[in-house]
Design a protein around this motif. Structure first.
Motif, mmCIF file in Angstrom:
data_model
loop_
_atom_site.group_PDB
_atom_site.id
_atom_site.type_symbol
_atom_site.label_atom_id
_atom_site.label_comp_id
_atom_site.label_asym_id
_atom_site.label_seq_id
_atom_site.Cartn_x
_atom_site.Cartn_y
_atom_site.Cartn_z
ATOM 1 N N ARG A 107 -0.042 25.486 -37.552
ATOM 2 C CA ARG A 107 0.709 24.470 -38.403
ATOM 3 C C ARG A 107 0.700 25.184 -39.881
ATOM 4 O O ARG A 107 -0.188 25.114 -40.714
ATOM 5 N N HIS B 54 0.203 16.934 -27.855
ATOM 6 C CA HIS B 54 1.334 16.250 -28.557
ATOM 7 C C HIS B 54 2.140 17.088 -29.429
ATOM 8 O O HIS B 54 3.528 17.210 -29.298
ATOM 9 N N GLU B 55 1.544 18.115 -30.266
ATOM 10 C CA GLU B 55 2.395 18.989 -31.055
ATOM 11 C C GLU B 55 2.980 20.183 -30.322
ATOM 12 O O GLU B 55 3.798 20.723 -30.762
ATOM 13 N N VAL C 217 -3.877 23.954 -34.950
ATOM 14 C CA VAL C 217 -3.579 22.467 -34.542
ATOM 15 C C VAL C 217 -4.984 22.084 -33.942
ATOM 16 O O VAL C 217 -5.277 22.536 -32.903
ATOM 17 N N PRO C 218 -5.590 21.169 -34.135
ATOM 18 C CA PRO C 218 -6.802 20.546 -33.521
ATOM 19 C C PRO C 218 -6.755 20.255 -32.003
ATOM 20 O O PRO C 218 -5.438 20.024 -31.733
ATOM 21 N N PRO D 221 -6.288 26.286 -27.649
ATOM 22 C CA PRO D 221 -6.603 25.686 -28.791
ATOM 23 C C PRO D 221 -6.885 27.111 -29.776
ATOM 24 O O PRO D 221 -7.352 27.752 -29.443
ATOM 25 N N GLY E 73 -7.469 18.117 -30.237
ATOM 26 C CA GLY E 73 -7.040 16.398 -29.765
ATOM 27 C C GLY E 73 -5.565 16.517 -29.896
ATOM 28 O O GLY E 73 -5.041 15.274 -29.360
ATOM 29 N N GLN E 74 -4.823 17.072 -30.847
ATOM 30 C CA GLN E 74 -3.395 17.028 -31.105
ATOM 31 C C GLN E 74 -2.729 17.854 -30.312
ATOM 32 O O GLN E 74 -1.217 18.096 -30.466
ATOM 33 N N LEU E 75 -3.287 18.830 -29.587
ATOM 34 C CA LEU E 75 -2.638 20.170 -29.063
ATOM 35 C C LEU E 75 -1.296 19.683 -28.144
ATOM 36 O O LEU E 75 -0.282 20.057 -28.462
#
Length: 264
Positions: free
Chosen positions: A173, A92-93, A85-86, A168, A88-90
């Motif tokens: 995913r 959130h996800e 997961v990038p 990271p 920048g999205q870590l």
């Protein structure tokens, strides 16, 4: 499928060499990932964590076999074909899987297996500070300042499962729905806010409270606790990291953060 015995089969493909491990992808009717550890305690801890996670149906690979007493110590885990997961999205996800993990309670604090177990979270943190100052005696003043903070902080928590190496690359995913967390060798029972504080260090955040968006119903003193844990994880980097850049960065940041707390 041939029995898994910890040996590297012919045709296995080495996929990474970490600071303490070697990891291979083993193809076959049931592909798996084989990990060899320089520290058998880490193998024991990861095996215990994966077994617990499987019991609870939590988002992690399945343990297929382990030999923490072998030389080298090893685990075998289900192969995960997934993209990280990038960064920048870590945050959130991460919220969903982390909530599932942090619901798992434990009978003590500290590592699940292969290391000393502590009666309280307070005792565990003081034990970690002892480890850091033994490794780096020049950091004793910083550790002493953190001890004083710990002794005036409410640390009466129910021990929960922590990944304790969130960064990271560890959240992936797969092609199917959902996400998984990899690399459980540092898992521990403790305060979920410590998990988030370690993530703040790995994400190089200047304000650790940014990670509280991931927390599930944070306690009233969550801001203070996550700041204290953040400094403890910086001290860990400064004392123990095998990467000179990480160690120096930890020292620099620790000095800036703790300077007002140190006795004149």
């Amino acid at each position: 499928m041939a029995a898994i015995d910890g040996r590297v089969p012919d045709g296995a493909r080495e996929i990474t060499t970490g600071q303490a491990n070697r990891v291979w992808y083993v193809d076959g009717p049931v592909p798996y990932v084989l990990k060899h550890y320089s520290d058998p305690n880490r193998a024991a801890n990861e095996a215990a964590a994966l077994a617990l996670l499987t019991t609870h149906g939590a988002p992690a690979p399945e343990l297929l076999g382990a030999g923490p007493g072998d030389r080298p110590a090893w685990t075998a885990q289900t192969a995960v074909h997934a993209e990280p997961v990038p960064a920048g999205q870590l945050l959130h996800e991460l919220a969903g899987p982390l909530a599932a993990i942090h619901r798992i309670t434990g009978p003590h604090t500290g590592r699940l297996a292969g290391a000393r177990q502590y009666r309280t979270w307070h005792h565990y943190l003081h034990g970690r500070l002892d480890t850091y100052t033994t490794a780096a005696p020049d950091l004793a003043p910083a550790a002493a300042a953190l001890r004083r903070q710990l002794d005036t902080t409410d640390l009466d928590i129910e021990p929960r499962l922590l990944h304790h190496d969130l960064q990271p690359g560890h959240l992936v995913r797969p092609a199917a729905d959902g996400v998984l967390l990899l690399d459980w060798e540092l898992a521990a029972f403790g305060d979920p806010l410590s998990d988030l504080a370690r993530l703040a260090v790995r994400l190089d955040l200047t304000d650790p409270t940014d990670v509280l968006q991931v927390a599930h119903q944070p306690a009233p003193n969550a801001v203070h606790r996550v700041q204290v844990y953040w400094r403890i994880h910086q001290l860990a980097d400064a004392a123990l990291s095998t990467d000179p850049d990480v160690r120096q960065r930890g020292r620099a940041r620790l000095g800036r953060e703790l300077y007002p707390l140190l006795p004149s």
